[in-house]
Design an enzyme around this catalytic site. Structure first.
Site, PDB file in Angstrom:
ATOM      1  N   GLU A 134      41.546  27.921  54.855  1.00 43.68           N
ATOM      2  CA  GLU A 134      42.348  29.133  55.028  1.00 43.68           C
ATOM      3  C   GLU A 134      43.388  29.082  56.150  1.00 43.68           C
ATOM      4  O   GLU A 134      43.807  30.140  56.645  1.00 43.68           O
ATOM      5  CB  GLU A 134      41.394  30.308  55.303  1.00 43.68           C
ATOM      6  CG  GLU A 134      40.689  30.279  56.686  1.00 43.68           C
ATOM      7  CD  GLU A 134      39.287  29.666  56.665  1.00 43.68           C
ATOM      8  OE1 GLU A 134      39.011  28.840  55.771  1.00 43.68           O
ATOM      9  OE2 GLU A 134      38.485  30.008  57.558  1.00 43.68           O
ATOM     10  N   GLU A 138      40.098  32.219  50.127  1.00 39.91           N
ATOM     11  CA  GLU A 138      40.955  31.774  51.243  1.00 39.91           C
ATOM     12  C   GLU A 138      41.960  32.855  51.614  1.00 39.91           C
ATOM     13  O   GLU A 138      42.274  33.050  52.784  1.00 39.91           O
ATOM     14  CB  GLU A 138      41.651  30.452  50.922  1.00 39.91           C
ATOM     15  CG  GLU A 138      40.725  29.321  50.460  1.00 39.91           C
ATOM     16  CD  GLU A 138      39.503  29.088  51.345  1.00 39.91           C
ATOM     17  OE1 GLU A 138      39.531  29.454  52.525  1.00 39.91           O
ATOM     18  OE2 GLU A 138      38.496  28.542  50.836  1.00 39.91           O
TER      19      GLU A 138
END
Ligand code: BES
Ligand code: ZN
Length: 883
Positions: A286, A320
């Site tokens: 992420e 994410e």
């Protein structure tokens, strides 16, 4: 002062690395030892001169004392395998630093300073895929958890937030695209080289840093946020993969919209980049404004991706994206708090997927994952609380417990609070801790204050490991139904004598005549034992309990088989209905595998199972996706978990026998079902997905009752398939049947897709997962295949994770399956320790197995432990597994 000889550096770093420590006995890091870092790093400037074999990194860090902490004359900058080629303080070269193991320690006076450090790294030699590495001619990074220290010296801990400005340069022909976190603020050319400067306005910890350089093309789109800001969206892939990115892009836009609607969260940069890379240890990462994804979770089209793959892409893209708030805007104080971001974000991605598709089917899938991965972890040598107390290597704690049980724990708070109050709690959390590195306690307190719940006792879910066992008794007294519940939280390594926890259980009491109930209720069991009375029952009702799987516990009850048949027919909670169907089959298979089933019981049991399945096939109120769940048999692994000293060979035989009986008894019904669903044309609709699920399920039953016929049917399905779901389903069935169809279609599949790595991965997996008697020989041969490599984690997993998850092969009575996995671990460990360590838990289940297998598994663990050089990752997993 010679700092290198002073092991206790009072710099507030929880990692007191001791240079004298052998790599084989890494120090234990404890949650209770946390101290804040003594310095702040408000700004970080990085310059990269990029090259595959040699990348030069120049960093400039502004550092000031952290006023909240007592001052320290030294600052510890973590490194991992780095050599500083130059160190400056305020622009002046200095020798006033020392190395303590891999870390660099500088002595500074009382002022603010600018530290400058130069390092040189070789991305092409980085097979661990942590830090900066080369993949297919491009450069990319993976920094969580402790990869940034493989790029440059830095306080590499999540509570040091800094604002990054990054300049990178390199040959334009080789790296036409240069990406980093945040926004591009300048770019230029310099002969054959070019450069770009990026600035990320949001302070972040080093683990969220990312850089990508390579020859990439993008699918470009945009999203207008709830406040009217336009965000540019890009999905970057290699040339040729662009037409497989539509689903990823659509998933991203759906995620952005959903997080606004359901959690009130808006995106906060003008740009969102996703890059797909084929060499990646995990699913995706992420990094702020620049997510890096495993190609597996980006690329999808009907020709090469199954329905499951499509769902995987949507779920991981969502996950994410959701981290932007639960992870990036609010990050973790230390790695013990990992569930703060991962547990919460898993819950968020689960709820998102529930809303995008079938809610009950998604719930069933998530519970299957929990039971298949987390329950075994929780009952074995690697058990730990969702907020662990200690670790040696943090990579080993990205577990099903931290992720999936973590999500369940937060889901329970949501169930107890109700959706609306829970939203008040999360609003308060985002508001209170925005921009901070927070703790699990901060989260719980916010939910408590915002939702108006008392979570005092509930906090035990964060500290106690082990899956609670709830015993259930239902009695009938006068006109009352009397429910007695009791709980035991089992002992786990290092934890005994646990306290009762609040367990929210959704229940319904069904009238036997009308098959109706007068409303679902939530009971919270918060004592060791408690009794609940329900008036108004002229006769004993049928109890449906833990509906929607409202608590991550095991339920133990003496329920009549006829009541399970009742619930499998009538329960209006799809999850509970599925559960009754499973219990019916599990009960039968457990008793049969233990040799506790007489001929009459066996006959009566199968009759009940078959008639319940028959009514599921006939039930017109069901959609086909849900029908598919209800018609699926419990996995071998799940049955194994229910039995002490399990004999997998026996379980396999009993399960195949039941499968064959079902296939035979329901032959006509299944045949008609196949004909109906075969006619449904390909689309991504729930109806069409359900149809495809049922097609392969029918083949599975046929493969046990009439293998030769099944081989023909499967070959036919394979040949006329216009999508990967049907093709893979057919091939999956074929791999278990020794036949000409098997060999022919496997060869055809390989030849057709040999240039597509993700599909070749499927080809490896299908053979490693197969029920074929020679599966071990097949896996050994595949390991010698020209397309097999230890360097690519997807390929390694496609062969060996699939095999380790196939009890039929892994638990072969000879012990060869265990040896195969141990050999793999030893060979992979020096190449990619993180991936190698992930294979250890399968051997760690040795205590659960019958004596002969148990001894052989242990023997393999001991063989690994005795290896002269082991990574920290594998060492920790092996020693804990031997425990
Ligand atoms: N932050 C993780 C990626 C990660 C995991 C980095 C472990 C370093 C070590 C990411 O958000 C994540 O959780 N990814 C999951 C997929 C997700 C859908 C559960 C993964 O990669 O498996
Ligand atoms: Zn995550």
């Amino acid at each position: 002062m010679d700092i290198a000889r002073t092991p206790t550096t009072p710099d507030g770093n929880i990692e007191m690395a001791d240079a004298a420590v052998e790599p084989k006995d890494p120090p234990e890091i404890r949650r209770e030892d946390y101290t804040p870092f003594a310095w702040l790093v408000p700004e970080t400037h990085l310059e990269f001169e990029l090259g595959l074999e040699s990348t030069r990194v120049r960093s400039k860090l502004t550092v000031v004392h952290n006023d909240k902490v007592s001052r320290s004359p030294t600052i510890r900058l973590n490194g991992d395998g780095l050599v500083p080629t130059s160190v400056t303080v305020d622009g002046t070269p200095t020798q006033a630093f020392a190395m303590d193991g891999d870390d660099l320690i500088l002595t500074l006076d009382d002022n603010a300073h600018e530290i400058g450090i130069e390092t040189e790294i070789d991305p092409s030699a980085n097979s661990q895929l942590m830090g900066l590495y080369a993949s297919n001619g491009m450069l990319c990074t993976q920094c969580e958890s402790e990869g940034f220290r493989r790029i440059t010296f830095f306080p590499d801990r999540p509570d040091v937030l800094s604002t990054y400005t990054v300049k990178m340069s390199g040959p334009k022909a080789q790296f036409p695209i240069l990406l980093c976190n945040g926004n591009k603020v300048a770019e230029g050319e310099d002969g054959a080289d070019h450069w770009a400067e990026w600035h990320d306005p949001w302070p972040k910890p080093s683990y969220l840093f990312a850089l990508v350089a390579g020859d990439l093309v993008a699918r470009n789109d945009s999203f207008t946020t709830m406040n009217g800001r336009e965000v540019e969206l890009n999905v970057w892939v290699r040339d040729g993969d662009l037409d497989r990115t539509e689903h990823a892009m659509e998933s991203l836009k759906r995620s952005m919209k959903w997080d606004e609607e359901v959690f009130g969260r808006e995106y906060d940069l003008d740009l969102y980049n996703i890059v797909a890379v084929s060499d990646f240890n995990m699913g995706a990462m992420e990094n702020k404004g620049l997510n890096v994804f495993n190609t597996k979770y980006v690329l999808a089209d009907p020709e090469t991706a199954t329905d499951g793959d499509f769902d995987g892409v949507e779920g991981v893209i969502g996950h994410e994206y959701f981290h932007n708030w639960s992870g990036n805007r609010i990050t973790c104080r230390d790695w013990f708090q990992l569930s703060l971001k991962e547990g919460f974000t898993v819950l968020r991605d689960q709820l998102f997927s529930q809303d995008m598709g079938s809610e009950p089917v998604k719930r069933i899938e998530d519970v299957r994952v929990l039971r298949g991965a987390q329950f075994p972890e929780d009952s074995g040598p690697l058990a730990h609380p969702i907020r662990p107390d200690s670790y040696r290597e943090i990579s080993n704690f990205y577990t099903a417990t931290v992720y999936n049980k973590g999500a369940e724990v937060i889901r329970m708070m949501r169930t107890m609070a109700g959706e609306e109050a829970f939203r008040k709690g999360t609003d308060l959390y985002f508001d209170r801790h925005d921009g901070e590195a927070a703790t699990c306690e901060d989260f719980v307190k916010s939910i408590e204050d915002g939702a108006g719940l008392d979570l005092t006792q509930f906090r035990l879910w964060y500290s106690q490991a082990g899956t609670p066992k709830v015993s259930v008794e239902l009695a009938h007294e006068g006109d009352d139904a009397v429910l007695t519940l009791s709980q035991v939280v089992p002992d786990t390594p290092g934890q005994t004598g646990k306290k009762p926890m609040p367990i929210p259980l959704k229940i319904a009491l069904f009238d036997r005549e009308s098959a109706k109930h007068s409303g679902e209720q939530l009971v919270v069991l918060d004592k060791a034992s408690d009794t609940f009375r329900f008036p108004g029952f002229a006769q004993l009702p049928v109890l449906s309990i833990n509906r929607t799987f409202s608590a991550p516990v095991t339920i133990s009850r003496n329920i009549e088989r006829s009541d399970l048949v009742f619930l499998a027919r009538h329960d209006d909670d799809p999850f509970a209905r599925y559960e009754a169907m499973q219990d019916l089959m599990v009960g039968h298979l457990v008793a049969a595998s233990k040799g506790e089933l007489g001929d009459d019981d066996r006959a009566a049991g199968t009759t009940d199972i078959v008639s319940a399945l028959r009514s599921v096939i006939a039930d017109e109120a069901l959609d086909d996706l849900m029908r598919g769940e209800l018609l699926s048999m419990p996995s071998q692994t799940y049955i194994m978990e229910q039995i002490e000293a399990a004999d997998p060979g026996r379980i396999f035989e009993e399960r195949e026998a039941l499968k064959a009986t079902i296939g035979t008894e329901l032959k006509d019904e299944l045949h008609r079902l196949y004909e109906r669903v075969e006619a449904v044309p390909y689309s991504q609709s729930a109806e069409a997905k359900g149809a495809r699920k049922l097609k392969t399920l029918v083949l599975v039953y046929a493969s046990a009752s009439d293998p030769q016929k099944a081989a023909e049917l499967a070959a036919h399905q394979y040949d006329r398939a216009d999508n990967m779901t049907d093709r893979q389903g057919a091939l999956m069935v074929l791999t278990g049947i020794d036949s000409a169809e098997r060999t022919g279609r496997l060869l055809h599949f390989y030849n057709r897709y040999r240039d597509n790595a993700l599909v070749v991965d499927k080809w490896f997996s299908l053979q490693a997962m197969s029920l074929h008697p020679n599966v071990i020989e097949h896996v050994k041969a595949l390991a010698q295949h020209e397309d097999f490599t230890m360097k690519n984690p997807n390929r390694v997993r496609s062969l060996y994770m699939a095999f380790a998850a196939n009890p039929h092969g892994f638990h072969a009575a000879s012990g060869e399956g265990y040896k195969l996995i141990a050999d793999l671990i030893l060979e992979l460990d020096p190449v990619n320790a993180q991936t190698a360590a992930r294979f250890v838990p399968s051997l760690g289940r040795w205590r659960k197995m019958e004596p002969a297998r148990s001894a052989m598994m242990r023997e393999q663990l001991e063989r690994i432990a005795a290896a002269p050089k082991l990574s920290r990752d594998t060492f920790e997993q092996v020693t804990r597994s031997l425990g």
